[in-house]
Design a protein around this motif. Structure first.
Motif, PDB file in Angstrom:
ATOM      1  N   LEU A  62      65.345  18.261  40.466  1.00 51.33           N
ATOM      2  CA  LEU A  62      64.639  19.540  40.357  1.00 51.33           C
ATOM      3  C   LEU A  62      65.005  20.489  41.493  1.00 51.33           C
ATOM      4  CD1 LEU A  62      61.078  18.508  39.118  1.00 51.33           C
ATOM      5  CD2 LEU A  62      63.012  19.379  37.793  1.00 51.33           C
ATOM      6  N   LEU A  63      65.358  19.944  42.658  1.00 50.72           N
ATOM      7  CA  LEU A  63      65.815  20.797  43.758  1.00 50.72           C
ATOM      8  C   LEU A  63      67.058  21.561  43.344  1.00 50.72           C
ATOM      9  CD1 LEU A  63      65.961  21.810  46.691  1.00 50.72           C
ATOM     10  CD2 LEU A  63      67.118  19.664  47.278  1.00 50.72           C
ATOM     11  N   TYR A  64      68.009  20.862  42.721  1.00 54.14           N
ATOM     12  CA  TYR A  64      69.284  21.498  42.366  1.00 54.14           C
ATOM     13  C   TYR A  64      69.132  22.420  41.160  1.00 54.14           C
ATOM     14  CZ  TYR A  64      70.680  18.158  45.768  1.00 54.14           C
ATOM     15  OH  TYR A  64      70.780  17.471  46.942  1.00 54.14           O
ATOM     16  N   GLN A  65      68.218  22.101  40.271  1.00 58.27           N
ATOM     17  CA  GLN A  65      67.919  23.022  39.178  1.00 58.27           C
ATOM     18  C   GLN A  65      67.403  24.338  39.747  1.00 58.27           C
ATOM     19  OE1 GLN A  65      65.687  21.619  35.615  1.00 58.27           O
ATOM     20  NE2 GLN A  65      64.252  23.242  36.167  1.00 58.27           N
ATOM     21  N   ALA A  66      66.511  24.247  40.731  1.00 61.37           N
ATOM     22  CA  ALA A  66      65.978  25.459  41.354  1.00 61.37           C
ATOM     23  C   ALA A  66      67.068  26.243  42.065  1.00 61.37           C
ATOM     24  CB  ALA A  66      64.852  25.096  42.323  1.00 61.37           C
ATOM     25  N   LEU A  67      67.965  25.542  42.771  1.00 60.17           N
ATOM     26  CA  LEU A  67      69.055  26.228  43.465  1.00 60.17           C
ATOM     27  C   LEU A  67      69.984  26.914  42.479  1.00 60.17           C
ATOM     28  CD1 LEU A  67      69.870  23.517  46.163  1.00 60.17           C
ATOM     29  CD2 LEU A  67      68.873  25.776  46.589  1.00 60.17           C
ATOM     30  N   ALA A  68      70.339  26.220  41.391  1.00 61.37           N
ATOM     31  CA  ALA A  68      71.246  26.800  40.398  1.00 61.37           C
ATOM     32  C   ALA A  68      70.595  27.989  39.699  1.00 61.37           C
ATOM     33  CB  ALA A  68      71.653  25.738  39.385  1.00 61.37           C
ATOM     34  N   GLU A  69      69.319  27.872  39.367  1.00 60.33           N
ATOM     35  CA  GLU A  69      68.638  28.984  38.699  1.00 60.33           C
ATOM     36  C   GLU A  69      68.490  30.184  39.624  1.00 60.33           C
ATOM     37  OE1 GLU A  69      65.042  27.314  37.139  1.00 60.33           O
ATOM     38  OE2 GLU A  69      66.047  26.585  35.316  1.00 60.33           O
ATOM     39  N   ALA A  70      68.514  29.936  40.928  1.00 64.43           N
ATOM     40  CA  ALA A  70      68.464  31.031  41.905  1.00 64.43           C
ATOM     41  C   ALA A  70      69.853  31.593  42.210  1.00 64.43           C
ATOM     42  CB  ALA A  70      67.800  30.551  43.188  1.00 64.43           C
ATOM     43  N   GLY A  71      70.897  31.062  41.538  1.00 63.36           N
ATOM     44  CA  GLY A  71      72.224  31.657  41.665  1.00 63.36           C
ATOM     45  C   GLY A  71      73.262  30.848  42.389  1.00 63.36           C
ATOM     46  N   ALA A  72      72.949  29.606  42.787  1.00 67.73           N
ATOM     47  CA  ALA A  72      73.926  28.802  43.527  1.00 67.73           C
ATOM     48  C   ALA A  72      75.163  28.527  42.675  1.00 67.73           C
ATOM     49  CB  ALA A  72      73.312  27.490  43.985  1.00 67.73           C
ATOM     50  N   ASP A  73      76.326  28.633  43.298  1.00 70.85           N
ATOM     51  CA  ASP A  73      77.612  28.291  42.679  1.00 70.85           C
ATOM     52  C   ASP A  73      78.160  26.975  43.216  1.00 70.85           C
ATOM     53  OD1 ASP A  73      77.935  30.942  41.342  1.00 70.85           O
ATOM     54  OD2 ASP A  73      78.048  31.647  43.418  1.00 70.85           O
ATOM     55  N   ILE A  74      77.848  26.682  44.471  1.00 67.86           N
ATOM     56  CA  ILE A  74      78.328  25.490  45.175  1.00 67.86           C
ATOM     57  C   ILE A  74      77.119  24.785  45.766  1.00 67.86           C
ATOM     58  CG2 ILE A  74      79.735  24.663  47.112  1.00 67.86           C
ATOM     59  CD1 ILE A  74      81.374  27.312  46.785  1.00 67.86           C
ATOM     60  N   LEU A  75      77.042  23.476  45.555  1.00 69.31           N
ATOM     61  CA  LEU A  75      75.972  22.666  46.132  1.00 69.31           C
ATOM     62  C   LEU A  75      76.563  21.776  47.210  1.00 69.31           C
ATOM     63  CD1 LEU A  75      74.251  21.585  42.791  1.00 69.31           C
ATOM     64  CD2 LEU A  75      73.570  23.470  44.299  1.00 69.31           C
ATOM     65  N   THR A  76      76.027  21.844  48.414  1.00 70.86           N
ATOM     66  CA  THR A  76      76.524  21.008  49.502  1.00 70.86           C
ATOM     67  C   THR A  76      75.573  19.831  49.703  1.00 70.86           C
ATOM     68  OG1 THR A  76      75.450  22.452  51.145  1.00 70.86           O
ATOM     69  CG2 THR A  76      77.765  22.866  50.633  1.00 70.86           C
ATOM     70  N   PHE A  79      82.713  34.058  48.675  1.00 74.64           N
ATOM     71  CA  PHE A  79      83.263  33.278  47.571  1.00 74.64           C
ATOM     72  C   PHE A  79      82.180  32.676  46.678  1.00 74.64           C
ATOM     73  CE2 PHE A  79      83.376  30.885  51.563  1.00 74.64           C
ATOM     74  CZ  PHE A  79      82.610  29.767  51.270  1.00 74.64           C
ATOM     75  N   GLY A  80      80.914  32.956  46.932  1.00 67.99           N
ATOM     76  CA  GLY A  80      79.851  32.464  46.079  1.00 67.99           C
ATOM     77  C   GLY A  80      78.615  32.091  46.877  1.00 67.99           C
ATOM     78  N   LYS A  81      77.561  31.761  46.145  1.00 71.09           N
ATOM     79  CA  LYS A  81      76.310  31.365  46.779  1.00 71.09           C
ATOM     80  C   LYS A  81      76.284  29.843  46.945  1.00 71.09           C
ATOM     81  CE  LYS A  81      73.465  35.226  45.170  1.00 71.09           C
ATOM     82  NZ  LYS A  81      72.263  35.615  44.384  1.00 71.09           N
ATOM     83  N   ILE A  82      75.856  29.414  48.124  1.00 69.84           N
ATOM     84  CA  ILE A  82      75.833  27.992  48.467  1.00 69.84           C
ATOM     85  C   ILE A  82      74.394  27.508  48.512  1.00 69.84           C
ATOM     86  CG2 ILE A  82      76.339  26.303  50.272  1.00 69.84           C
ATOM     87  CD1 ILE A  82      78.726  28.041  51.062  1.00 69.84           C
ATOM     88  N   GLY A  83      74.099  26.480  47.722  1.00 70.26           N
ATOM     89  CA  GLY A  83      72.802  25.817  47.776  1.00 70.26           C
ATOM     90  C   GLY A  83      72.909  24.622  48.693  1.00 70.26           C
ATOM     91  N   MET A  84      72.095  24.600  49.737  1.00 70.40           N
ATOM     92  CA  MET A  84      72.227  23.588  50.785  1.00 70.40           C
ATOM     93  C   MET A  84      71.260  22.429  50.558  1.00 70.40           C
ATOM     94  SD  MET A  84      72.538  26.318  53.946  1.00 70.40           S
ATOM     95  CE  MET A  84      72.815  25.105  55.251  1.00 70.40           C
ATOM     96  N   SER A  85      71.736  21.209  50.839  1.00 65.13           N
ATOM     97  CA  SER A  85      70.892  20.017  50.784  1.00 65.13           C
ATOM     98  C   SER A  85      71.509  18.970  51.697  1.00 65.13           C
ATOM     99  CB  SER A  85      70.766  19.498  49.347  1.00 65.13           C
ATOM    100  OG  SER A  85      72.001  18.984  48.879  1.00 65.13           O
ATOM    101  N   ILE A  86      70.842  17.812  51.807  1.00 62.05           N
ATOM    102  CA  ILE A  86      71.336  16.735  52.673  1.00 62.05           C
ATOM    103  C   ILE A  86      71.026  15.387  52.030  1.00 62.05           C
ATOM    104  CG2 ILE A  86      71.175  15.630  54.945  1.00 62.05           C
ATOM    105  CD1 ILE A  86      70.196  18.330  56.084  1.00 62.05           C
ATOM    106  N   CYS A  87      72.027  14.605  51.776  1.00 62.34           N
ATOM    107  CA  CYS A  87      71.972  13.183  51.465  1.00 62.34           C
ATOM    108  C   CYS A  87      70.903  12.804  50.440  1.00 62.34           C
ATOM    109  CB  CYS A  87      71.839  12.389  52.769  1.00 62.34           C
ATOM    110  SG  CYS A  87      72.308  10.634  52.621  1.00 62.34           S
ATOM    111  N   TYR A  88      69.805  12.201  50.867  1.00 58.05           N
ATOM    112  CA  TYR A  88      68.797  11.649  49.949  1.00 58.05           C
ATOM    113  C   TYR A  88      68.252  12.703  48.990  1.00 58.05           C
ATOM    114  CZ  TYR A  88      64.800   8.633  48.624  1.00 58.05           C
ATOM    115  OH  TYR A  88      63.870   7.866  47.948  1.00 58.05           O
TER     116      TYR A  88
END
Length: 276
Positions: A162-176, A147-156
């Motif tokens: 910039l972490l999420y920019q990198a995940l999205a540019e690498a194709g993430a559709d959902i950020l956890t 159902f899509g690419k998941i970019g994984m992270s935790i809390c803080y």
């Protein structure tokens, strides 16, 4: 698709926590959720390092991980274990704060070790030094699902865009973003940070959270903010779980990702620049 955020109020006893977590995951699947997410430190809420050495296990021995893999297989669901506190073989004895994506066959599809450590002084009575007990990870992780690419992270991590920019540019559709957020910073920043990360990336943001006062026999009581949140790519809050533990279901229309990015193509418009 139907997904579910599990909001927990765990103690510092992994064995005591496990039955309730398993029951909630089963309940979510029985209500039709095909993607279920649990919060940060699903197995144990503790800041007492001696107690953690007594009760935490290595990944290969962790009973919470095995039990949740079994449930994912039993119910044929995708399961994000927000994180587990785990022993490592590090010379300094620090633990890992590790998130797992489990597939419908019960296999581990991806692992992510929390990169940013919560080392803060919130006020005169509340301070944290996560890096004293946990060693940081050093790698961003994307996991592929049907159902899509998941970019994984935790809390803080959520405070570092910039972490999420990198995940999205690498194709993430959902950020956890599973969390155990402080009530003080939660009231001030939680909703704003999560909505901002969704808007900036055009991704769904899914943030299952710990909530309430956490029982402990080994250290001072800790409280967490709750308000597990699901945010759409345009920034709308699809679900706010409030402060009660439980199973919270919502619908996720993945076509909204392309629509949000078409309307404001910020990922495509980004330019490199020289730092000041």
């Amino acid at each position: 698709m139907k997904a579910a955020l599990i909001q927990l109020n765990v103690s510092d006893d992994p064995a005591r926590n496990l039955a309730g977590t398993v029951a909630m995951v089963r309940d979510a699947a029985d209500q039709g959720a095909t993607f279920v997410l649990t919060p940060e430190v699903t197995n144990c809420m503790s800041t007492n390092r001696a107690h953690q050495r007594d009760v935490l296990q290595h990944e290969g021995d962790d009973v919470t991980l095995v039990a949740l893999q079994d449930v994912a297989r039993e119910k044929s669901i995708w399961l994000l274990i927000g994180s587990l506190g785990l022993k490592t073989d590090d010379a300094d004895g620090r633990f890992a704060n590790r998130s797992f994506l489990i597939g419908p066959d019960g296999q581990i599809m991806a692992r992510y070790d929390k990169v940013h450590m919560f080392d803060v002084d919130i006020d005169a009575t509340e301070s944290y030094r996560e890096s004293a007990g946990y060693r940081p990870g050093d790698k961003a992780v994307i996991a592929q699902t049907p159902f899509g690419k998941i970019g994984m992270s935790i809390c803080y991590d959520m405070r570092f865009p910039l972490l999420y920019q990198a995940l999205a540019e690498a194709g993430a559709d959902i950020l956890t973003m599973p969390a155990a957020f402080s009530p003080v910073t939660g009231a001030a920043h939680w909703h704003t940070l999560l909505r901002a990360r969704a808007i900036e990336t055009g991704c769904f943001v899914l943030a299952p959270a710990q909530t309430g006062e956490h029982a402990s026999d080994a250290h001072k009581t800790r409280n967490t903010y709750g308000h597990s949140l699901a945010v759409a790519p345009w920034g709308e809050v699809l679900l706010d779980a409030g402060e009660s533990p439980g199973v919270y279901l919502f619908e996720m229309d993945l076509d909204r990702i392309a629509d949000a990015r078409r309307r404001v193509p910020s990922l495509a418009n980004r330019r490199d620049f020289a730092a000041p």
